[in-house]
Design a protein around this motif. Structure first.
Motif, PDB file in Angstrom:
ATOM      1  N   ALA A 271       0.407  64.804  28.542  1.00 58.44           N
ATOM      2  CA  ALA A 271       1.223  65.662  27.683  1.00 58.44           C
ATOM      3  C   ALA A 271       0.938  67.143  27.926  1.00 58.44           C
ATOM      4  O   ALA A 271       1.546  67.996  27.306  1.00 58.44           O
ATOM      5  CB  ALA A 271       0.972  65.322  26.221  1.00 58.44           C
ATOM      6  N   ARG A 272       0.037  67.425  28.830  1.00 62.72           N
ATOM      7  CA  ARG A 272      -0.249  68.817  29.179  1.00 62.72           C
ATOM      8  C   ARG A 272       0.745  69.273  30.239  1.00 62.72           C
ATOM      9  O   ARG A 272       1.454  68.487  30.830  1.00 62.72           O
ATOM     10  CB  ARG A 272      -1.678  68.964  29.661  1.00 62.72           C
ATOM     11  N   THR A 273       0.759  70.569  30.473  1.00 64.51           N
ATOM     12  CA  THR A 273       1.748  71.158  31.367  1.00 64.51           C
ATOM     13  C   THR A 273       1.095  71.726  32.623  1.00 64.51           C
ATOM     14  O   THR A 273      -0.125  71.805  32.724  1.00 64.51           O
ATOM     15  CB  THR A 273       2.480  72.302  30.650  1.00 64.51           C
ATOM     16  N   CYS A 274       1.949  72.151  33.542  1.00 64.49           N
ATOM     17  CA  CYS A 274       1.454  72.820  34.748  1.00 64.49           C
ATOM     18  C   CYS A 274       0.685  74.084  34.385  1.00 64.49           C
ATOM     19  O   CYS A 274      -0.302  74.415  35.045  1.00 64.49           O
ATOM     20  CB  CYS A 274       2.605  73.146  35.695  1.00 64.49           C
ATOM     21  N   SER A 275       1.104  74.781  33.350  1.00 64.55           N
ATOM     22  CA  SER A 275       0.360  75.961  32.904  1.00 64.55           C
ATOM     23  C   SER A 275      -1.041  75.588  32.453  1.00 64.55           C
ATOM     24  O   SER A 275      -2.003  76.300  32.736  1.00 64.55           O
ATOM     25  CB  SER A 275       1.087  76.666  31.755  1.00 64.55           C
ATOM     26  N   ASP A 276      -1.158  74.460  31.751  1.00 67.85           N
ATOM     27  CA  ASP A 276      -2.485  73.980  31.349  1.00 67.85           C
ATOM     28  C   ASP A 276      -3.316  73.668  32.584  1.00 67.85           C
ATOM     29  O   ASP A 276      -4.480  74.050  32.676  1.00 67.85           O
ATOM     30  CB  ASP A 276      -2.370  72.715  30.491  1.00 67.85           C
ATOM     31  N   TRP A 277      -2.704  72.946  33.521  1.00 65.14           N
ATOM     32  CA  TRP A 277      -3.394  72.533  34.745  1.00 65.14           C
ATOM     33  C   TRP A 277      -3.923  73.754  35.500  1.00 65.14           C
ATOM     34  O   TRP A 277      -5.081  73.792  35.905  1.00 65.14           O
ATOM     35  CB  TRP A 277      -2.441  71.727  35.624  1.00 65.14           C
ATOM     36  N   ALA A 278      -3.074  74.747  35.658  1.00 66.30           N
ATOM     37  CA  ALA A 278      -3.419  75.900  36.485  1.00 66.30           C
ATOM     38  C   ALA A 278      -4.307  76.924  35.767  1.00 66.30           C
ATOM     39  O   ALA A 278      -5.126  77.568  36.417  1.00 66.30           O
ATOM     40  CB  ALA A 278      -2.152  76.590  36.969  1.00 66.30           C
ATOM     41  N   GLY A 279      -4.143  77.043  34.454  1.00 69.80           N
ATOM     42  CA  GLY A 279      -4.823  78.133  33.797  1.00 69.80           C
ATOM     43  C   GLY A 279      -5.784  77.792  32.686  1.00 69.80           C
ATOM     44  O   GLY A 279      -6.645  78.591  32.351  1.00 69.80           O
ATOM     45  N   ARG A 280      -5.664  76.628  32.100  1.00 73.79           N
ATOM     46  CA  ARG A 280      -6.487  76.317  30.932  1.00 73.79           C
ATOM     47  C   ARG A 280      -7.514  75.229  31.178  1.00 73.79           C
ATOM     48  O   ARG A 280      -8.466  75.103  30.423  1.00 73.79           O
ATOM     49  CB  ARG A 280      -5.594  75.910  29.761  1.00 73.79           C
ATOM     50  N   MET A 281      -7.299  74.421  32.207  1.00 76.30           N
ATOM     51  CA  MET A 281      -8.217  73.313  32.476  1.00 76.30           C
ATOM     52  C   MET A 281      -9.228  73.727  33.537  1.00 76.30           C
ATOM     53  O   MET A 281      -8.878  74.365  34.517  1.00 76.30           O
ATOM     54  CB  MET A 281      -7.422  72.084  32.939  1.00 76.30           C
ATOM     55  N   ASP A 282     -10.482  73.322  33.317  1.00 71.32           N
ATOM     56  CA  ASP A 282     -11.497  73.611  34.326  1.00 71.32           C
ATOM     57  C   ASP A 282     -11.498  72.499  35.376  1.00 71.32           C
ATOM     58  O   ASP A 282     -10.726  71.528  35.283  1.00 71.32           O
ATOM     59  CB  ASP A 282     -12.873  73.803  33.690  1.00 71.32           C
ATOM     60  N   ASP A 283     -12.357  72.610  36.372  1.00 68.81           N
ATOM     61  CA  ASP A 283     -12.378  71.639  37.468  1.00 68.81           C
ATOM     62  C   ASP A 283     -12.653  70.221  36.981  1.00 68.81           C
ATOM     63  O   ASP A 283     -12.036  69.266  37.452  1.00 68.81           O
ATOM     64  CB  ASP A 283     -13.435  72.031  38.506  1.00 68.81           C
ATOM     65  N   THR A 284     -13.557  70.074  36.045  1.00 66.83           N
ATOM     66  CA  THR A 284     -13.886  68.740  35.518  1.00 66.83           C
ATOM     67  C   THR A 284     -12.691  68.133  34.804  1.00 66.83           C
ATOM     68  O   THR A 284     -12.387  66.951  34.992  1.00 66.83           O
ATOM     69  CB  THR A 284     -15.089  68.823  34.561  1.00 66.83           C
ATOM     70  N   GLU A 285     -12.005  68.922  34.005  1.00 70.00           N
ATOM     71  CA  GLU A 285     -10.822  68.423  33.299  1.00 70.00           C
ATOM     72  C   GLU A 285      -9.716  68.049  34.283  1.00 70.00           C
ATOM     73  O   GLU A 285      -9.043  67.039  34.089  1.00 70.00           O
ATOM     74  CB  GLU A 285     -10.295  69.461  32.322  1.00 70.00           C
ATOM     75  N   ARG A 286      -9.521  68.870  35.314  1.00 73.09           N
ATOM     76  CA  ARG A 286      -8.488  68.548  36.311  1.00 73.09           C
ATOM     77  C   ARG A 286      -8.838  67.251  37.043  1.00 73.09           C
ATOM     78  O   ARG A 286      -7.966  66.435  37.320  1.00 73.09           O
ATOM     79  CB  ARG A 286      -8.299  69.711  37.287  1.00 73.09           C
ATOM     80  N   TRP A 287     -10.114  67.045  37.339  1.00 73.59           N
ATOM     81  CA  TRP A 287     -10.545  65.813  38.007  1.00 73.59           C
ATOM     82  C   TRP A 287     -10.267  64.611  37.104  1.00 73.59           C
ATOM     83  O   TRP A 287      -9.696  63.611  37.540  1.00 73.59           O
ATOM     84  CB  TRP A 287     -12.029  65.901  38.355  1.00 73.59           C
ATOM     85  N   ASP A 288     -10.685  64.717  35.831  1.00 75.24           N
ATOM     86  CA  ASP A 288     -10.448  63.626  34.878  1.00 75.24           C
ATOM     87  C   ASP A 288      -8.955  63.386  34.677  1.00 75.24           C
ATOM     88  O   ASP A 288      -8.506  62.247  34.587  1.00 75.24           O
ATOM     89  CB  ASP A 288     -11.106  63.939  33.524  1.00 75.24           C
ATOM     90  N   ALA A 289      -8.198  64.476  34.613  1.00 75.25           N
ATOM     91  CA  ALA A 289      -6.751  64.357  34.442  1.00 75.25           C
ATOM     92  C   ALA A 289      -6.120  63.673  35.647  1.00 75.25           C
ATOM     93  O   ALA A 289      -5.270  62.793  35.493  1.00 75.25           O
ATOM     94  CB  ALA A 289      -6.122  65.732  34.237  1.00 75.25           C
ATOM     95  N   ALA A 290      -6.532  64.072  36.849  1.00 77.32           N
ATOM     96  CA  ALA A 290      -5.983  63.460  38.066  1.00 77.32           C
ATOM     97  C   ALA A 290      -6.245  61.961  38.063  1.00 77.32           C
ATOM     98  O   ALA A 290      -5.350  61.173  38.384  1.00 77.32           O
ATOM     99  CB  ALA A 290      -6.584  64.114  39.306  1.00 77.32           C
ATOM    100  N   GLU A 291      -7.443  61.567  37.678  1.00 79.07           N
ATOM    101  CA  GLU A 291      -7.764  60.134  37.642  1.00 79.07           C
ATOM    102  C   GLU A 291      -6.898  59.402  36.616  1.00 79.07           C
ATOM    103  O   GLU A 291      -6.296  58.376  36.918  1.00 79.07           O
ATOM    104  CB  GLU A 291      -9.239  59.916  37.326  1.00 79.07           C
ATOM    105  N   GLU A 292      -6.833  59.953  35.413  1.00 79.72           N
ATOM    106  CA  GLU A 292      -6.029  59.314  34.368  1.00 79.72           C
ATOM    107  C   GLU A 292      -4.556  59.241  34.760  1.00 79.72           C
ATOM    108  O   GLU A 292      -3.908  58.205  34.595  1.00 79.72           O
ATOM    109  CB  GLU A 292      -6.182  60.095  33.062  1.00 79.72           C
ATOM    110  N   LEU A 293      -4.024  60.333  35.274  1.00 83.72           N
ATOM    111  CA  LEU A 293      -2.608  60.378  35.645  1.00 83.72           C
ATOM    112  C   LEU A 293      -2.294  59.423  36.788  1.00 83.72           C
ATOM    113  O   LEU A 293      -1.260  58.746  36.774  1.00 83.72           O
ATOM    114  CB  LEU A 293      -2.210  61.804  36.015  1.00 83.72           C
ATOM    115  N   LEU A 294      -3.183  59.348  37.781  1.00 86.40           N
ATOM    116  CA  LEU A 294      -2.948  58.443  38.910  1.00 86.40           C
ATOM    117  C   LEU A 294      -3.057  56.991  38.479  1.00 86.40           C
ATOM    118  O   LEU A 294      -2.217  56.168  38.850  1.00 86.40           O
ATOM    119  CB  LEU A 294      -3.914  58.746  40.054  1.00 86.40           C
ATOM    120  N   VAL A 295      -4.056  56.669  37.682  1.00 84.81           N
ATOM    121  CA  VAL A 295      -4.200  55.292  37.187  1.00 84.81           C
ATOM    122  C   VAL A 295      -2.979  54.898  36.368  1.00 84.81           C
ATOM    123  O   VAL A 295      -2.445  53.798  36.518  1.00 84.81           O
ATOM    124  CB  VAL A 295      -5.507  55.137  36.367  1.00 84.81           C
ATOM    125  N   ASN A 296      -2.493  55.807  35.512  1.00 82.03           N
ATOM    126  CA  ASN A 296      -1.301  55.510  34.711  1.00 82.03           C
ATOM    127  C   ASN A 296      -0.058  55.347  35.577  1.00 82.03           C
ATOM    128  O   ASN A 296       0.766  54.465  35.327  1.00 82.03           O
ATOM    129  CB  ASN A 296      -1.077  56.593  33.657  1.00 82.03           C
TER     130      ASN A 296
END
Length: 117
Positions: free
Chosen positions: A37-62
């Motif tokens: 439910a987060r956006t590209c703006s969140d991905w690029a500007g608000r999420m740190d590397d750990t969050e992006r890694w966790d997000a990538a895993e969750e998004l790919l698994v889903n």
């Protein structure tokens, strides 16, 4: 007097809603928002590397699960690294308010064989 009590009730409702939603009221990041439910703006500007890694895993698994392709199996580190990098690129071409879940699904669909490793 009635107007004053109505304002007090409205203010209390806002505090309760902000608290219930996990928001701090200061415009800061809300970690309770699912990655999809987060956006590209969140991905690029608000999420740190750990969050992006966790997000990538969750998004790919889903995305894999929606496709019926072993959605519960954790992707390899190299696959996640590539998927995360590809999300960086895709978000760079999309609007900042584009949601991550549909973008991840699109990315997986376009490169299904590669991300199934």
């Amino acid at each position: 007097m009635m107007r004053r009590s109505g304002l007090a009730v409205a203010a209390a409702a806002v505090v309760v809603l902000v608290s219930a939603c996990g928001g701090s009221g200061d415009g800061g990041e809300s970690s309770s928002v699912p990655y999809g439910a987060r956006t590209c703006s969140d991905w690029a500007g608000r999420m740190d590397d750990t969050e992006r890694w966790d997000a990538a895993e969750e998004l790919l698994v889903n995305a894999k699960g929606a496709d019926g392709a072993e959605g519960d199996r954790a992707p390899s580190a190299s696959t996640l690294k590539q998927f995360s990098s590809d999300l960086d690129t895709l978000c760079g071409r999309k609007a900042g308010d584009d949601m991550l879940a549909p973008l991840a699904d699109e990315l997986y669909t376009l490169n299904r064989a590669y991300y199934s490793i």
